[in-house]
Motif scaffolding. Structure first.
Motif, short mmCIF file in Angstrom:
data_model
loop_
_atom_site.label_atom_id
_atom_site.label_comp_id
_atom_site.label_asym_id
_atom_site.label_seq_id
_atom_site.Cartn_x
_atom_site.Cartn_y
_atom_site.Cartn_z
N MET A 114 -26.95 3.43 -12.17
CA MET A 114 -27.02 4.15 -10.90
C MET A 114 -28.30 3.78 -10.16
O MET A 114 -28.28 3.58 -8.93
CB MET A 114 -26.95 5.65 -11.16
CG MET A 114 -26.66 6.48 -9.93
SD MET A 114 -26.32 8.21 -10.32
CE MET A 114 -27.94 8.77 -10.82
N ASP A 115 -29.41 3.67 -10.87
CA ASP A 115 -30.68 3.30 -10.25
C ASP A 115 -30.60 1.90 -9.64
O ASP A 115 -31.11 1.66 -8.54
CB ASP A 115 -31.82 3.34 -11.29
CG ASP A 115 -32.18 4.77 -11.67
OD1 ASP A 115 -31.82 5.69 -10.92
OD2 ASP A 115 -32.81 4.95 -12.72
N THR B 271 -28.36 1.88 -6.44
CA THR B 271 -29.00 2.48 -5.26
C THR B 271 -30.03 1.52 -4.64
O THR B 271 -30.30 1.59 -3.44
CB THR B 271 -29.70 3.81 -5.61
OG1 THR B 271 -30.55 3.61 -6.75
CG2 THR B 271 -28.69 4.88 -5.93
N LYS B 272 -30.58 0.61 -5.44
CA LYS B 272 -31.52 -0.39 -4.91
C LYS B 272 -30.82 -1.37 -3.97
O LYS B 272 -31.45 -2.00 -3.12
CB LYS B 272 -32.18 -1.18 -6.05
CG LYS B 272 -33.21 -0.40 -6.85
CD LYS B 272 -33.74 -1.26 -7.97
CE LYS B 272 -34.66 -0.47 -8.91
NZ LYS B 272 -35.09 -1.31 -10.05
N PRO C 225 -27.09 1.51 0.78
CA PRO C 225 -26.11 2.59 0.85
C PRO C 225 -24.79 2.20 0.18
O PRO C 225 -24.30 1.09 0.37
CB PRO C 225 -25.92 2.80 2.36
CG PRO C 225 -27.16 2.28 2.97
CD PRO C 225 -27.60 1.13 2.11
N LEU C 226 -24.22 3.13 -0.58
CA LEU C 226 -23.02 2.84 -1.36
C LEU C 226 -21.84 2.44 -0.48
O LEU C 226 -21.05 1.56 -0.84
CB LEU C 226 -22.65 4.07 -2.21
CG LEU C 226 -21.53 3.88 -3.24
CD1 LEU C 226 -21.85 2.76 -4.21
CD2 LEU C 226 -21.28 5.17 -3.99
N PRO D 115 -25.81 10.58 -0.07
CA PRO D 115 -26.86 10.13 -0.99
C PRO D 115 -27.40 11.25 -1.88
O PRO D 115 -27.90 11.01 -2.97
CB PRO D 115 -27.95 9.62 -0.05
CG PRO D 115 -27.26 9.32 1.24
CD PRO D 115 -26.13 10.29 1.33
N PHE E 101 -26.30 11.53 -5.61
CA PHE E 101 -26.99 10.80 -6.67
C PHE E 101 -28.08 11.68 -7.30
O PHE E 101 -28.25 11.68 -8.52
CB PHE E 101 -27.61 9.51 -6.13
CG PHE E 101 -26.61 8.42 -5.88
CD1 PHE E 101 -26.02 7.73 -6.93
CD2 PHE E 101 -26.24 8.08 -4.59
CE1 PHE E 101 -25.10 6.73 -6.71
CE2 PHE E 101 -25.31 7.08 -4.35
CZ PHE E 101 -24.74 6.41 -5.42
#
Length: 481
Positions: A338-339, A342-343, A346-347, A370, A373
């Motif tokens: 997940m980390d 997110t880098k 935006p999903l 967001p 998360f």
């Protein structure tokens, strides 16, 4: 998101064609009308739209297209090729001087994001070219312009040459170039002054700086949200300075995106970079072919792969794949993944790079807030180390404790655990080459219809090949030992 409305309109027009067993001249005229209206609504320059539609019609009207096999797909290909040609056909790299330093002038109107873009570019040069850039603060008019540049530079650890606001900008640049030569900086980025509109004083000053330093690049920074004004601005700067390229900012905003499709056609100058986010890492090379693919809803797998390679640790990714295959993927791995995701940004932007997902109904039903998360992270961090390593321990009493510890409703905890288990099951199937897991995720429908299914099938075949290679390699190692 830029081009969202255009993508939706174009996809609908193409879908009408795909549903027809035979494409007639009347069908082609109707499709051309839809394309023309879609481009005009996206704020593409009228003359550019007229020329674009004419070229598509000329190529698509041939008897070999309309009477051939799958004429709808051929017309989609023609539109895709013309969009790519319209925006420049291929990515154009930065010019580089034969001897250091390479000088880059950043020019543009106030509010376009010139200073921030200068920082993003410097960071990109540092990370990818191991460069030692120097900023020259040549904007002495805008309040706090020098302070803003210093703050940007501090975030990415790049030095700034400045002489305050009382010195002449041309003299500041001259002294800054001397410092760059003494310190052997391989890139010099000059942050010039902007105005609310083009005026003679601004242009004369920029022309004097150009004459002094003979820059290798004059990059015009343009706010994509200004629409048709972006094209007028580009023409004005190009006439006076002969710019070498354009950087489009705020392409992730609520914009129609027509500027990206008009600037190259009107000025003949390439778009070299696009800014699609507020982070310093959010500056991407502009690839016309990939952008055309995204506009037509066909995704952008190459950019997605590049983003993943940039943000994912290869060894960790390999270990995660093995865990998914063996069904030992746990909450610790989930947090790490997940980390890293997110880098990448935006999903919703990541999902839209997948074939057929730009306007997919399944995506519209997904909650992409967001804050989710942060909520998921709070739930996972409320688990004991044992619970994180063994997801099957999640009984009702433990779930109630997680809800209390994370401050989230029990319904949300249950939903997160259910989604985690579904994802774990699906990823095991996908990594073993079975795409039914992906089909189940989208309610039995692969994203993007046939186009999305073909892309996913290619991905599945590649995974199978990779798996076979690993098994073969493992067997060879066993024989040796």
């Amino acid at each position: 998101m830029a081009f969202e409305g255009l993508t939706e309109r174009l996809q609908k027009a193409m879908e009408k064609l795909r549903r027809k067993p035979k494409v007639t001249e009347a069908d082609l005229r109707e499709t051309m009308r839809e394309i023309r209206l879609a481009l005009l609504e996206a704020d593409v320059n009228f003359a550019v739209v007229k020329d674009f539609v004419k070229k598509v019609r000329e190529q698509a009207a041939g008897a070999e297209v309309l009477k051939g096999l799958n004429p709808a797909q051929q017309i989609v290909k023609i539109v895709n090729d013309q969009l790519t040609e319209l925006m420049g056909e291929e990515a154009v790299p930065l010019n580089k001087a034969a001897h250091i330093p390479t000088v880059i002038m950043m020019v543009g109107l106030q509010g376009a994001g010139k200073t921030t873009t200068a920082g993003k570019l410097a960071l990109r040069l540092k990370n990818e070219n191991h460069a030692r850039p120097l900023f020259i603060a040549a904007d002495v008019y805008r309040p706090a312009a020098i302070t803003q540049l210093q703050q940007v530079a501090a975030r990415i650890d790049v030095p700034v040459f400045e002489k305050g606001t009382d010195e002449d900008p041309v003299e500041i640049v001259r002294q800054g170039m001397e410092v760059a030569k003494q310190n052997h900086n391989d890139y010099v980025i000059i942050d010039t002054a902007g105005r609310l509109q083009i005026d003679e004083q601004l242009m004369d000053e920029l022309a004097n700086i150009k004459e002094l330093v003979h820059p290798d690049e004059i990059l015009l920074v343009i706010d994509a949200m200004t629409g048709q004004n972006a094209v007028n601005t580009a023409q004005g700067f190009d006439d006076k300075l002969d710019i070498t390229g354009v950087v489009l900012t705020k392409l992730d905003g609520d914009t129609r995106g027509g500027a990206a499709m008009s600037i190259r056609a009107v000025t003949g100058k390439p778009i070299k970079f696009v800014g699609e986010g507020e982070k310093m890492e959010d500056l991407d090379i502009f690839h016309p072919d990939r952008m055309a693919s995204r506009i037509l809803g066909m995704g952008d797998m190459m950019t997605l792969i590049e983003k993943a390679q940039k943000n994912f640790d290869e060894e960790q990714a390999r270990e995660t794949m093995d865990k998914m295959r063996e069904n030992t993927f746990d909450y610790n791995d989930f947090l790490a993944q997940m980390d890293q995701v997110t880098k990448m940004g935006p999903l919703e932007n990541i999902l839209k790079m997948m074939p057929g997902m730009a306007n997919n109904p399944a995506l519209k039903n997904v909650n992409l807030d967001p804050k989710q998360f942060a909520h998921i992270r709070a739930i996972v961090l409320s688990m004991t180390p044992e619970e994180r390593e063994n997801p099957d321990l999640m009984n009702p009493s433990r779930r109630r404790r997680l809800a209390a510890g994370s401050g989230r409703p029990i319904v949300e905890v249950n939903r997160m655990i259910k989604q985690f288990n579904q994802m774990r099951k699906m990823m095991k199937q996908v990594t073993n080459g079975n795409m039914s897991g992906m089909q189940n995720l989208f309610g039995g429908q692969m994203p993007g219809g046939k186009m999305g299914q073909m892309a996913m099938n290619r991905m599945a075949r590649k995974m199978k090949k990779d798996k076979a290679k690993r098994i073969k390699k493992l067997r060879k190692l066993r024989k040796k030992h």
